[in-house]
Design an enzyme around this catalytic site. Structure first.
Site, PDB file in Angstrom:
ATOM      1  CD  GLU A  40      -2.952  -1.399   2.264  1.00 60.85           C
ATOM      2  OE1 GLU A  40      -4.070  -1.702   2.264  1.00 60.85           O
ATOM      3  OE2 GLU A  40      -2.390  -0.858   3.538  1.00 60.85           O
ATOM      4  CB  CYS A  47       0.898   6.774  11.250  1.00 61.83           C
ATOM      5  SG  CYS A  47       1.630   8.249  10.524  1.00 61.83           S
ATOM      6  CB  CYS A 100       2.835  -0.971  13.747  1.00 63.44           C
ATOM      7  SG  CYS A 100       2.904  -0.784  12.006  1.00 63.44           S
ATOM      8  CB  CYS A 145       2.857   7.484   2.987  1.00 61.61           C
ATOM      9  SG  CYS A 145       3.518   6.618   4.483  1.00 61.61           S
TER      10      CYS A 145
HETATM   11  N1  SAH Z   1       9.437   1.291   9.995  1.00 60.13           N
HETATM   12  C1  SAH Z   1       9.514   2.756  10.238  1.00 60.13           C
HETATM   13  C2  SAH Z   1       8.536   3.449   9.259  1.00 60.13           C
HETATM   14  C3  SAH Z   1       7.004   2.902   8.980  1.00 60.13           C
HETATM   15  S1  SAH Z   1       5.998   3.258  10.255  1.00 60.13           S
HETATM   16  C4  SAH Z   1       9.472   3.263  11.627  1.00 60.13           C
HETATM   17  O1  SAH Z   1       9.252   2.466  12.454  1.00 60.13           O
HETATM   18  O2  SAH Z   1       9.564   4.539  11.654  1.00 60.13           O
HETATM   19  C5  SAH Z   1       5.626   5.123  10.061  1.00 60.13           C
HETATM   20  C6  SAH Z   1       5.243   5.887  11.429  1.00 60.13           C
HETATM   21  O3  SAH Z   1       3.956   5.611  11.959  1.00 60.13           O
HETATM   22  C7  SAH Z   1       6.231   5.489  12.556  1.00 60.13           C
HETATM   23  O4  SAH Z   1       6.396   6.529  13.451  1.00 60.13           O
HETATM   24  C8  SAH Z   1       5.368   4.477  13.332  1.00 60.13           C
HETATM   25  O5  SAH Z   1       5.767   4.408  14.528  1.00 60.13           O
HETATM   26  C9  SAH Z   1       3.853   5.023  13.234  1.00 60.13           C
HETATM   27  N2  SAH Z   1       2.841   4.153  13.644  1.00 60.13           N
HETATM   28  C10 SAH Z   1       2.881   2.862  13.784  1.00 60.13           C
HETATM   29  N3  SAH Z   1       1.702   2.277  14.089  1.00 60.13           N
HETATM   30  C11 SAH Z   1       0.981   3.442  14.512  1.00 60.13           C
HETATM   31  C12 SAH Z   1      -0.287   3.567  14.935  1.00 60.13           C
HETATM   32  N4  SAH Z   1      -1.058   2.806  15.306  1.00 60.13           N
HETATM   33  N5  SAH Z   1      -0.782   4.938  15.480  1.00 60.13           N
HETATM   34  C13 SAH Z   1      -0.129   5.853  14.931  1.00 60.13           C
HETATM   35  N6  SAH Z   1       1.147   5.888  14.448  1.00 60.13           N
HETATM   36  C14 SAH Z   1       1.756   4.645  14.148  1.00 60.13           C
END
Ligand code: SAH
Length: 371
Positions: free
Chosen positions: A99, A355, A134, A120
């Site tokens: 995605e 996110c 996540c 993104c």
């Molecule tokens: N692996 C990388 C990039 C992908 S995540 C990383 O960890 O940075 C992109 C962003 O979304 C990161 O800051 C992650 O922590 C955030 N994120 C993941 N799950 C989330 C959620 N349920 N709510 C809000 N932000 C989230």
């Protein structure tokens, strides 16, 4: 049908010199300017077949087709949010899916109204890290994306929408630093001024924190922004939220981030999801402010987007977004301590494009979109 993916080399994503070397396989007489023409056709004009390279002699075009191919990905579904966010589902050549999210935003700055289109990008199919908040983590890792598959997310979204992307964030599915070489290859193309795709300053790579790769990345000299998904100020909590923290605790990560700033002069970003009663106290704000003030930096405060884990276990069951007033208080406390805070929007929440929500879970009806 001929299996082009295994039988020939894909030219998209190669550096100009690599392309020249590949062409030598056709004939050592092929000149450098031909490699340049092909490289520009692929990455600047984004042709999708050798036949479109009309400045090349016909026999060269035919030889290219015999030995090489131009990689592609196919948009199989598009979801549109009420707020303008678009989520694209792409099918890769081996049938796996990823995605990509396009987020429009408007803001005012010294120059007046700024309209942004932030893309993104995903870097892996799934993710091997087991971050407890996540959705992508539930997929586990299927494989790394190739450099071409990372680039094609930009090329295809721009082609489908007819719009130019103004900002790129490596924040989709996957951990960019665990697909280091292909992420670097993609950045080499995207940030190349000759291709006029996007300025390096408008690209952000986000990582869960691998200190060795962060240091290596600092040496690459791209001039892109680096964001660390911090989310906690103590190792105890961070390890519970992000098991990778056990191997790479906070202090080492912060030293690596300091190094990134020292090498590049670019302020780093710390990302921080606010979880109710877990990391939203005054003590947390104080520790976070202390971290942020080590070096010039920005803190990106992110509302927690609740994920639909079918059977949440352990800490996943305890994760809740902080109430709006407490959330605002937390932001105020940081600002009062001199921290530059940005609050991340929850664009695309209604289509599971915010996110952490990328999980290929929204059972899509496979209706081909209009291209
Ligand atoms: N692996 C990388 C990039 C992908 S995540 C990383 O960890 O940075 C992109 C962003 O979304 C990161 O800051 C992650 O922590 C955030 N994120 C993941 N799950 C989330 C959620 N349920 N709510 C809000 N932000 C989230």
């Amino acid at each position: 049908m001929k299996d082009i993916t295994t039988k020939s080399i894909g030219l998209l994503g190669l550096a100009e010199e690599e392309l020249y070397q590949a062409l030598q396989g056709i004939s050592p007489d092929i000149k450098r300017y031909r490699a340049k023409q092909i490289w520009l056709r692929l990455h600047k004009f984004r042709v999708r077949s050798f036949d479109e390279m009309t400045e090349l002699p016909k026999d060269l075009r035919a030889s290219l087709g015999e030995r090489f191919h131009i990689q592609s990905i196919e948009a199989v579904h598009e979801s549109d949010s009420a707020d303008g966010t678009k989520k694209f589902l792409f099918k890769l050549s081996d049938g796996l899916e990823i995605e990509t999210v396009l987020i429009p935003s408007e803001m005012r700055d010294a120059q007046g109204e700024v309209r942004r289109k932030t893309l993104c990008l995903s870097t892996q199919v799934g993710c091997p890290l087991d971050c407890k908040f996540c959705a992508t983590a539930t997929l586990k890792l299927k494989r790394n994306l190739t450099a071409a598959e990372i680039l094609l997310q930009v090329f295809e979204v721009e082609r489908i929408t007819g719009e130019r992307v103004t900002n790129i964030v490596y924040m989709g599915m996957g951990e960019p630093m665990l697909n280091y070489d292909n992420v670097i290859r993609s950045l080499r193309i995207l940030s190349n001024p000759e291709l006029e795709i996007i300025g390096a300053k408008r690209i952000t790579v986000s990582t869960s924190g691998l200190p060795d790769e962060i240091r290596k990345f600092a040496e690459e000299g791209f001039g892109v922004k680096l964001a660390l998904s911090l989310h906690a100020t103590t190792d105890e909590l961070r390890t519970k939220l992000m098991p990778i923290n056990k191997r790479y605790p906070i202090v080492g990560l912060l030293e690596a981030m300091d190094y990134y700033y020292q090498k590049t002069g670019i302020p780093v970003t710390y990302e921080y999801i606010v979880f109710e009663a877990l990391n939203d106290t005054e003590a947390d704000a104080k520790r976070l402010a202390k971290i942020a003030r080590r070096m010039p930096s920005k803190v990106n405060i992110i509302p927690f987007h609740k994920i639909d884990f079918t059977n949440p276990t352990g800490i996943s069951a305890e994760l809740h977004p902080t109430a709006q007033d407490k959330f605002e208080l937390f932001v105020d406390m940081l600002r009062a301590q001199g921290v530059q805070v940005m609050v991340r929007s929850s664009s695309g929440l209604d289509i599971e494009a915010a996110c952490g929500q990328l999980a290929l879970a929204s059972e899509h009806v496979p209706v081909p979109i209009q291209l």
